[in-house]
Design a protein around this motif. Structure first.
Motif, PDB file in Angstrom:
ATOM      1  N   VAL A   2       0.622  -1.092  -0.088  1.00  0.00           N
ATOM      2  CA  VAL A   2       0.025  -0.045   0.096  1.00  0.00           C
ATOM      3  C   VAL A   2       0.661   1.123  -0.021  1.00  0.00           C
ATOM      4  O   VAL A   2       1.797   1.323   0.672  1.00  0.00           O
ATOM      5  N   LYS A   3       0.722   2.159  -1.053  1.00  0.00           N
ATOM      6  CA  LYS A   3       1.486   3.431  -0.945  1.00  0.00           C
ATOM      7  C   LYS A   3       1.057   4.287   0.091  1.00  0.00           C
ATOM      8  O   LYS A   3      -0.241   4.390   0.274  1.00  0.00           O
ATOM      9  N   ASN A   4       1.999   4.942   0.561  1.00  0.00           N
ATOM     10  CA  ASN A   4       1.669   6.030   1.378  1.00  0.00           C
ATOM     11  C   ASN A   4       1.064   7.410   0.539  1.00  0.00           C
ATOM     12  O   ASN A   4       2.193   7.977  -0.396  1.00  0.00           O
ATOM     13  N   ILE A   5      -0.048   7.865   0.406  1.00  0.00           N
ATOM     14  CA  ILE A   5      -0.522   8.969  -0.284  1.00  0.00           C
ATOM     15  C   ILE A   5      -0.481  10.216   0.514  1.00  0.00           C
ATOM     16  O   ILE A   5      -1.243  11.035  -0.019  1.00  0.00           O
ATOM     17  N   THR A   6       0.133  10.119   1.526  1.00  0.00           N
ATOM     18  CA  THR A   6       0.158  11.597   2.390  1.00  0.00           C
ATOM     19  C   THR A   6       0.989  12.746   1.832  1.00  0.00           C
ATOM     20  O   THR A   6       1.105  13.701   2.492  1.00  0.00           O
ATOM     21  N   HIS A   7       1.950  12.356   1.005  1.00  0.00           N
ATOM     22  CA  HIS A   7       2.864  13.090   0.350  1.00  0.00           C
ATOM     23  C   HIS A   7       2.905  13.023  -1.237  1.00  0.00           C
ATOM     24  O   HIS A   7       2.553  11.896  -1.723  1.00  0.00           O
ATOM     25  N   ALA A   8       3.352  14.081  -1.923  1.00  0.00           N
ATOM     26  CA  ALA A   8       3.062  14.034  -3.418  1.00  0.00           C
ATOM     27  C   ALA A   8       4.525  13.011  -3.827  1.00  0.00           C
ATOM     28  O   ALA A   8       5.491  12.932  -3.207  1.00  0.00           O
ATOM     29  N   LEU A   9       4.311  12.160  -4.795  1.00  0.00           N
ATOM     30  CA  LEU A   9       5.082  11.054  -5.309  1.00  0.00           C
ATOM     31  C   LEU A   9       5.757  11.925  -6.548  1.00  0.00           C
ATOM     32  O   LEU A   9       5.303  12.640  -7.230  1.00  0.00           O
ATOM     33  N   ASP A  10       6.856  11.280  -7.047  1.00  0.00           N
ATOM     34  CA  ASP A  10       7.237  11.895  -8.373  1.00  0.00           C
ATOM     35  C   ASP A  10       7.106  10.894  -9.471  1.00  0.00           C
ATOM     36  O   ASP A  10       7.677   9.440  -9.156  1.00  0.00           O
ATOM     37  N   ASP A  11       6.354  10.983 -10.493  1.00  0.00           N
ATOM     38  CA  ASP A  11       6.103   9.804 -11.439  1.00  0.00           C
ATOM     39  C   ASP A  11       7.242   9.474 -11.971  1.00  0.00           C
ATOM     40  O   ASP A  11       7.266   8.207 -12.594  1.00  0.00           O
ATOM     41  N   ARG A  12       8.259  10.133 -12.323  1.00  0.00           N
ATOM     42  CA  ARG A  12       9.409   9.707 -12.746  1.00  0.00           C
ATOM     43  C   ARG A  12      10.126   8.596 -12.059  1.00  0.00           C
ATOM     44  O   ARG A  12      10.666   7.477 -12.691  1.00  0.00           O
ATOM     45  N   ILE A  13      10.049   8.592 -10.812  1.00  0.00           N
ATOM     46  CA  ILE A  13      10.591   7.641  -9.999  1.00  0.00           C
ATOM     47  C   ILE A  13       9.548   6.375  -9.940  1.00  0.00           C
ATOM     48  O   ILE A  13       9.852   5.310 -10.007  1.00  0.00           O
ATOM     49  N   GLU A  14       8.181   6.670  -9.921  1.00  0.00           N
ATOM     50  CA  GLU A  14       7.292   5.593  -9.618  1.00  0.00           C
ATOM     51  C   GLU A  14       7.156   4.714 -10.824  1.00  0.00           C
ATOM     52  O   GLU A  14       7.024   3.468 -10.642  1.00  0.00           O
ATOM     53  N   GLU A  15       7.588   5.264 -11.992  1.00  0.00           N
ATOM     54  CA  GLU A  15       7.503   4.493 -13.412  1.00  0.00           C
ATOM     55  C   GLU A  15       8.494   3.454 -13.534  1.00  0.00           C
ATOM     56  O   GLU A  15       8.688   2.490 -14.546  1.00  0.00           O
ATOM     57  N   MET A  16       9.556   3.767 -12.738  1.00  0.00           N
ATOM     58  CA  MET A  16      10.846   2.855 -12.887  1.00  0.00           C
ATOM     59  C   MET A  16      10.810   1.474 -12.169  1.00  0.00           C
ATOM     60  O   MET A  16      10.174   1.371 -11.130  1.00  0.00           O
ATOM     61  N   ASP A  17      11.236   0.650 -12.853  1.00  0.00           N
ATOM     62  CA  ASP A  17      11.521  -1.031 -12.258  1.00  0.00           C
ATOM     63  C   ASP A  17      12.393  -0.793 -11.029  1.00  0.00           C
ATOM     64  O   ASP A  17      13.174   0.148 -10.848  1.00  0.00           O
ATOM     65  N   ARG A  18      12.524  -2.055 -10.315  1.00  0.00           N
ATOM     66  CA  ARG A  18      13.337  -1.744  -8.949  1.00  0.00           C
ATOM     67  C   ARG A  18      14.793  -1.882  -9.063  1.00  0.00           C
ATOM     68  O   ARG A  18      15.297  -0.945  -8.301  1.00  0.00           O
ATOM     69  N   THR A  19      15.368  -2.458 -10.056  1.00  0.00           N
ATOM     70  CA  THR A  19      16.626  -2.206 -10.347  1.00  0.00           C
ATOM     71  C   THR A  19      16.875  -0.883 -10.888  1.00  0.00           C
ATOM     72  O   THR A  19      17.893  -0.323 -10.318  1.00  0.00           O
ATOM     73  N   TYR A  20      16.331  -0.387 -11.724  1.00  0.00           N
ATOM     74  CA  TYR A  20      16.355   1.219 -12.199  1.00  0.00           C
ATOM     75  C   TYR A  20      16.339   2.013 -10.926  1.00  0.00           C
ATOM     76  O   TYR A  20      17.182   2.893 -10.963  1.00  0.00           O
ATOM     77  N   GLN A  21      15.640   2.047 -10.097  1.00  0.00           N
ATOM     78  CA  GLN A  21      15.429   2.697  -8.985  1.00  0.00           C
ATOM     79  C   GLN A  21      16.599   2.632  -8.170  1.00  0.00           C
ATOM     80  O   GLN A  21      17.337   3.374  -7.435  1.00  0.00           O
ATOM     81  N   LYS A  22      17.283   1.492  -7.930  1.00  0.00           N
ATOM     82  CA  LYS A  22      18.357   1.174  -7.037  1.00  0.00           C
ATOM     83  C   LYS A  22      19.403   1.597  -7.731  1.00  0.00           C
ATOM     84  O   LYS A  22      20.377   2.448  -6.926  1.00  0.00           O
ATOM     85  N   VAL A  23      19.720   1.610  -8.953  1.00  0.00           N
ATOM     86  CA  VAL A  23      20.940   2.172  -9.669  1.00  0.00           C
ATOM     87  C   VAL A  23      20.754   3.823  -9.642  1.00  0.00           C
ATOM     88  O   VAL A  23      21.970   4.361  -9.206  1.00  0.00           O
ATOM     89  N   LEU A  24      19.670   4.299  -9.981  1.00  0.00           N
ATOM     90  CA  LEU A  24      19.617   5.681  -9.941  1.00  0.00           C
ATOM     91  C   LEU A  24      19.614   6.268  -8.623  1.00  0.00           C
ATOM     92  O   LEU A  24      20.347   7.365  -8.413  1.00  0.00           O
ATOM     93  N   GLY A  25      19.033   5.587  -7.535  1.00  0.00           N
ATOM     94  CA  GLY A  25      19.213   5.903  -6.367  1.00  0.00           C
ATOM     95  C   GLY A  25      20.649   6.229  -5.929  1.00  0.00           C
ATOM     96  O   GLY A  25      20.906   7.058  -5.000  1.00  0.00           O
ATOM     97  N   ASN A  26      21.372   5.082  -5.877  1.00  0.00           N
ATOM     98  CA  ASN A  26      22.862   5.232  -5.416  1.00  0.00           C
ATOM     99  C   ASN A  26      23.568   6.263  -6.436  1.00  0.00           C
ATOM    100  O   ASN A  26      24.444   6.877  -5.782  1.00  0.00           O
ATOM    101  N   LEU A  27      23.296   6.638  -7.687  1.00  0.00           N
ATOM    102  CA  LEU A  27      23.886   7.439  -8.420  1.00  0.00           C
ATOM    103  C   LEU A  27      23.493   8.870  -7.725  1.00  0.00           C
ATOM    104  O   LEU A  27      24.454   9.458  -7.689  1.00  0.00           O
TER     105      LEU A  27
END
Length: 432
Positions: A2-27
């Motif tokens: 269940v997503k926490n909808i109490t704050h705005a999300l960034d759709d650029r991040i939300e549409e990434m798969d898990r590996t993409y998020q991990k690589v970009l998060g570290n970068l």
């Protein structure tokens, strides 16, 4: 989940798969740490900027009718030239940049319509954000091994390097595509180019001939011992040209290509390591830029270029995986946004804060206004060394990625403050 909808999300991040998020998060976390340390841009730190106008030609042959790039229109613009790594001496060999901000044509408006980031060289050395992150953590030996199997990457790196006498006498390329939607409903991929107004200045201006497998570290490369020019002579030259009676002038060019229907062909078209064939996709001259006002150093330093600025007529091509060609442009926009906020001491949106928190790199935000807004949850109660979902991830996915990482020569598997090779070495062509 269940997503926490109490704050705005960034759709650029939300549409990434898990590996993409991990690589970009570290970068993003690594660049965030560097930004907080130097309190400035990581790349293209110093430069010169000016304000002027973009006037589109009345007649643009072979160019479909477009709402924004329409015949005869005039827009206010800002241009910022810069060195990629050299932050204290313009005489060092370096890739040079030209960031262009096109403002709306409304009177007294300071609203940005489109931000473009261009550089010298017709291609970039990394096709995807995964390739770019891997390149950063590899040593020189591993990088040289990579380019032996990808000579076009070596060519892209050397071609980006320029010995500059003037920012105004170089050609600048976007390397990365945008999606244009025309009035007739047709869609095309588009690349941008900025050339000197003087047609006698060709594309090889300032070109550096290769002297090794890869260029040396340009940020620390000393100038020629016989070069007596001032340290920031490119800045001085820019100001002189802008303030001259002729001002500083450029020609804006576009390169158009139909959107392929085949996925493999689309990936090839979006591959920024390989320039498009200019005979098949010739450049079209669409207008002239005139810069007649110099911005102060403070105004130049405070500029925030947003490569994710888009509208229906000029859109950003999205990616869901870090192995897709579009991931480089899509992913860098997140890194740009985070680092610009930190550099200018602005509070981070909670979506970006959480994004950094889930990376493998610790980002100290105690000096950031956001740290006063978000409180850390109590984490004293610990039942496992890693949460269960991290263990599940290690079993199902990291084992495969880790086995690939072992095959990569020179990759740092785990080092504090570095990107983890377990999340970066997922691309088969890099290994091969």
């Amino acid at each position: 989940m269940v997503k926490n909808i109490t704050h705005a999300l960034d759709d650029r991040i939300e549409e990434m798969d898990r590996t993409y998020q991990k690589v970009l998060g570290n970068l993003a976390a690594n660049f965030a740490c560097a930004t907080l340390k130097v309190k400035s841009r990581y790349f293209h730190r110093i430069g010169a900027a000016g304000r002027g106008t973009l006037r589109l030609y009345e007649n643009i042959p072979r160019f479909p009718d477009h709402h924004i790039f329409s015949s005869g229109k005039c827009y206010p613009v800002i241009i910022r030239h810069s060195n990629c790594l050299s932050s204290d001496d313009d005489a060092r060999l370096d890739p040079r940049g030209a960031a262009i901000r096109i403002l709306t044509d409304e009177a007294e408006s300071n609203t940005s319509l489109l931000d473009l980031t261009l550089k010298t060289g017709k291609a970039f050395h990394a096709r995807t954000i995964g390739d770019f992150a891997t390149w950063l953590v590899c040593g020189a030996a591993a990088q040289e091994e990579m380019v032996k199997h990808a000579p076009h990457v070596r060519e892209a790196m050397w071609d980006s390097l320029r010995k500059a006498d003037s920012y105004a006498e170089l050609h600048y390329y976007s390397n990365i595509c945008r999606l244009f939607r025309f009035k007739d409903g047709n869609e095309m991929y588009v690349k941008f180019k900025l050339r000197p107004f003087d047609e006698m200045i060709n594309e090889d201006s300032g070109k550096v001939e290769p002297t090794g497998i890869l260029p040396p570290e340009t940020g620390a490369m000393p100038r020629d011992e016989n070069d007596t020019r001032p340290l920031l002579f490119l800045n001085d030259d820019f100001k002189r040209r802008v303030n001259s009676p002729q001002n500083l002038r450029y020609v804006l060019q576009l390169q158009l290509r139909s959107v392929p229907t085949d996925e493999y062909e689309r990936e090839a078209a979006l591959d920024c390591t390989k320039p498009w064939d200019e005979k098949e996709f010739p450049y079209i001259e669409v207008g002239e830029i005139t810069i007649d006002q110099v911005l102060t150093n403070e105004e130049s330093a405070s500029l925030e270029f947003n490569p994710f600025l888009r509208c229906h007529e000029v859109d950003v091509i999205r990616a869901t995986s870090c192995s897709q060609s579009a991931s480089l442009d899509h992913g860098r926009s997140v890194v740009y946004s985070i680092c610009q906020h930190l550099r200018n001491n602005k509070p981070l949106p909670e979506a970006w804060k959480n994004f950094l928190d889930h990376s493998d790199v610790k980002v100290d935000l105690t000096g950031c206004p956001m740290a006063k807004v978000i409180e850390k949850k109590d984490t004293q109660r610990v039942t496992l060394a890693r949460p269960w979902y991290h263990n599940l991830w290690m079993i199902t996915e990291a084992g495969f990625v880790g086995s690939r990482a072992v095959a990569m020569p020179g990759v740092i598997v785990q080092k504090e403050g570095s990107l983890s090779a377990l999340t970066l070495a997922m691309k088969e062509e890099i290994v091969n």
